[in-house]
Structure formats: C-alpha cells, structure tokens
Design a protein around this motif. Structure first.
Motif, PDB file in Angstrom:
ATOM      1  N   LYS A  21       3.049  10.321  -1.859  1.00 23.20           N
ATOM      2  CA  LYS A  21       4.215  10.423  -0.824  1.00 23.20           C
ATOM      3  C   LYS A  21       4.658  11.947  -0.639  1.00 23.20           C
ATOM      4  CE  LYS A  21       6.026   5.901  -2.232  1.00 23.20           C
ATOM      5  NZ  LYS A  21       7.064   5.245  -2.167  1.00 23.20           N
ATOM      6  N   LYS A  22       3.900  12.688  -1.015  1.00 24.02           N
ATOM      7  CA  LYS A  22       3.906  14.188  -0.581  1.00 24.02           C
ATOM      8  C   LYS A  22       5.075  14.878  -1.751  1.00 24.02           C
ATOM      9  CE  LYS A  22       2.006  14.206   4.026  1.00 24.02           C
ATOM     10  NZ  LYS A  22       2.114  14.716   5.235  1.00 24.02           N
ATOM     11  N   GLU A  23       5.236  14.222  -2.776  1.00 24.67           N
ATOM     12  CA  GLU A  23       6.117  14.629  -3.631  1.00 24.67           C
ATOM     13  C   GLU A  23       5.450  15.682  -4.609  1.00 24.67           C
ATOM     14  OE1 GLU A  23       8.984  10.815  -3.897  1.00 24.67           O
ATOM     15  OE2 GLU A  23       7.330  10.840  -5.332  1.00 24.67           O
ATOM     16  N   VAL A  24       5.958  16.897  -4.734  1.00 22.76           N
ATOM     17  CA  VAL A  24       5.203  17.690  -5.569  1.00 22.76           C
ATOM     18  C   VAL A  24       5.585  17.169  -7.279  1.00 22.76           C
ATOM     19  CG1 VAL A  24       5.237  20.152  -6.797  1.00 22.76           C
ATOM     20  CG2 VAL A  24       5.531  19.594  -4.118  1.00 22.76           C
ATOM     21  N   ILE A  25       4.658  16.982  -7.989  1.00 20.66           N
ATOM     22  CA  ILE A  25       4.719  16.274  -9.304  1.00 20.66           C
ATOM     23  C   ILE A  25       4.536  17.421 -10.402  1.00 20.66           C
ATOM     24  CG2 ILE A  25       4.542  14.023  -8.513  1.00 20.66           C
ATOM     25  CD1 ILE A  25       1.702  13.969  -9.619  1.00 20.66           C
TER      26      ILE A  25
ATOM     27  N   ALA B 214       0.800  -1.340  -0.025  1.00 22.80           N
ATOM     28  CA  ALA B 214      -0.096   0.162   0.144  1.00 22.80           C
ATOM     29  C   ALA B 214       0.772   1.261   0.025  1.00 22.80           C
ATOM     30  CB  ALA B 214      -1.050   0.019   1.194  1.00 22.80           C
ATOM     31  N   GLN B 215       1.975   1.209   0.700  1.00 21.00           N
ATOM     32  CA  GLN B 215       2.908   2.418   0.937  1.00 21.00           C
ATOM     33  C   GLN B 215       3.626   2.625  -0.679  1.00 21.00           C
ATOM     34  OE1 GLN B 215       5.352   1.096   4.121  1.00 21.00           O
ATOM     35  NE2 GLN B 215       4.454   2.602   5.594  1.00 21.00           N
ATOM     36  N   ASP B 216       4.046   1.554  -1.237  1.00 19.60           N
ATOM     37  CA  ASP B 216       4.734   1.603  -2.382  1.00 19.60           C
ATOM     38  C   ASP B 216       3.350   2.261  -3.596  1.00 19.60           C
ATOM     39  OD1 ASP B 216       6.886   0.608  -1.578  1.00 19.60           O
ATOM     40  OD2 ASP B 216       6.698  -1.333  -2.139  1.00 19.60           O
TER      41      ASP B 216
ATOM     42  N   LEU C 196      -6.315  11.416   1.758  1.00 23.17           N
ATOM     43  CA  LEU C 196      -6.464  10.105   0.652  1.00 23.17           C
ATOM     44  C   LEU C 196      -5.330   9.056   0.976  1.00 23.17           C
ATOM     45  CD1 LEU C 196      -6.718  12.357  -2.792  1.00 23.17           C
ATOM     46  CD2 LEU C 196      -8.426  11.218  -1.388  1.00 23.17           C
ATOM     47  N   ALA C 197      -4.267   9.436   1.334  1.00 22.87           N
ATOM     48  CA  ALA C 197      -3.363   8.259   1.593  1.00 22.87           C
ATOM     49  C   ALA C 197      -3.499   7.358   2.656  1.00 22.87           C
ATOM     50  CB  ALA C 197      -1.832   8.988   1.858  1.00 22.87           C
ATOM     51  N   LYS C 198      -4.019   7.948   3.912  1.00 18.41           N
ATOM     52  CA  LYS C 198      -4.608   7.471   4.970  1.00 18.41           C
ATOM     53  C   LYS C 198      -5.613   6.450   4.578  1.00 18.41           C
ATOM     54  CE  LYS C 198      -2.730  10.421   8.428  1.00 18.41           C
ATOM     55  NZ  LYS C 198      -3.174  11.079   9.932  1.00 18.41           N
ATOM     56  N   GLU C 199      -6.596   7.072   3.764  1.00 21.14           N
ATOM     57  CA  GLU C 199      -7.941   6.144   3.401  1.00 21.14           C
ATOM     58  C   GLU C 199      -7.519   5.040   2.428  1.00 21.14           C
ATOM     59  OE1 GLU C 199     -10.506   8.657   1.308  1.00 21.14           O
ATOM     60  OE2 GLU C 199     -10.876   9.938   3.138  1.00 21.14           O
ATOM     61  N   HIS C 200      -6.280   5.065   1.662  1.00 25.24           N
ATOM     62  CA  HIS C 200      -5.871   4.042   0.839  1.00 25.24           C
ATOM     63  C   HIS C 200      -5.334   3.061   1.739  1.00 25.24           C
ATOM     64  CE1 HIS C 200      -3.944   2.333  -2.632  1.00 25.24           C
ATOM     65  NE2 HIS C 200      -2.666   2.324  -1.921  1.00 25.24           N
TER      66      HIS C 200
END
Length: 110
Positions: free
Chosen positions: A46-50, A21-23, A85-89
């Motif tokens: 992953k909180k990276e600005v894209i 899930a983290q990946d 969204l990440a926590k829900e994921h």
C-alpha cells in the motif's frame, strides 16, 4: 445469447476478488537501500513506509542533509519495487476472471 445477469454476477465476483487482493497488499513488502546499504527502507504494497534502518555512522549532525537524501532515495526505490510486486499480486488474484478487452486497463485501480 448474451446473459446480462450472468455478466453482473461475474463482475461482482471480480470486484470481490480485487477488493480481497487490495486488502492483502499490506502483506507484500519490499526493502531497498541507498548509500551502499547505509540506509534501508521497507514499504508495504500500500506504499506505506513500515521500517527505516540507518547505519549509526550516518548519525552525525554534519551528515544530516546526506542522511535525508539517502532516506528519500531508499523509500523511492522501495516504493518502485513494491509497485511491481503489488501489480503482479493483483494480476494473479484476478487471472482468468476478466476478459481481454483491448484498451481496458485496470492498472489504475491498484
């Protein structure tokens, strides 16, 4: 009777699911705007600005400070949205795998 080997096997399964899930957080994206849509920032799980999108009306030397503030605001807003969204994921990926233990908070793992 308590089966330690069964519990250890379950924990390895949970760890694998959490890692998976983290990946996959890189695939979750949130976009937020600042300045009424004049600056948009997109970040991943992953909180990276894209991606940063800036309205050409802001590309004037005299607006440099305002532009910097709007970029920061848009990134911070997008990061806040993607965190939810990440926590829900992660929660969905591990749903039903971990027992409900009072005081056990795995939120810091994500």
């Amino acid at each position: 009777m308590f089966d330690m080997m069964k519990m250890m096997g379950k924990m390895k399964e949970v760890q694998a699911k959490i890692k998976e899930a983290q990946d996959s957080l890189v695939n979750i994206k949130a976009t937020a705007d600042a300045g009424g849509g004049m600056v948009n920032a997109t970040v991943n799980g992953k909180k990276e600005v894209i991606k940063i999108d800036i309205d050409t009306l802001l590309l004037k030397p005299e607006d440099k400070e305002m532009l910097q503030d709007l970029i920061i605001a848009a990134i911070n807003k997008a990061n806040a949205e993607v965190e939810v969204l990440a926590k829900e994921h992660i929660k969905k990926a591990t749903d039903g795998m971990l027992p409900n233990i009072p005081g056990l908070d795995l939120g810091g793992m994500f």
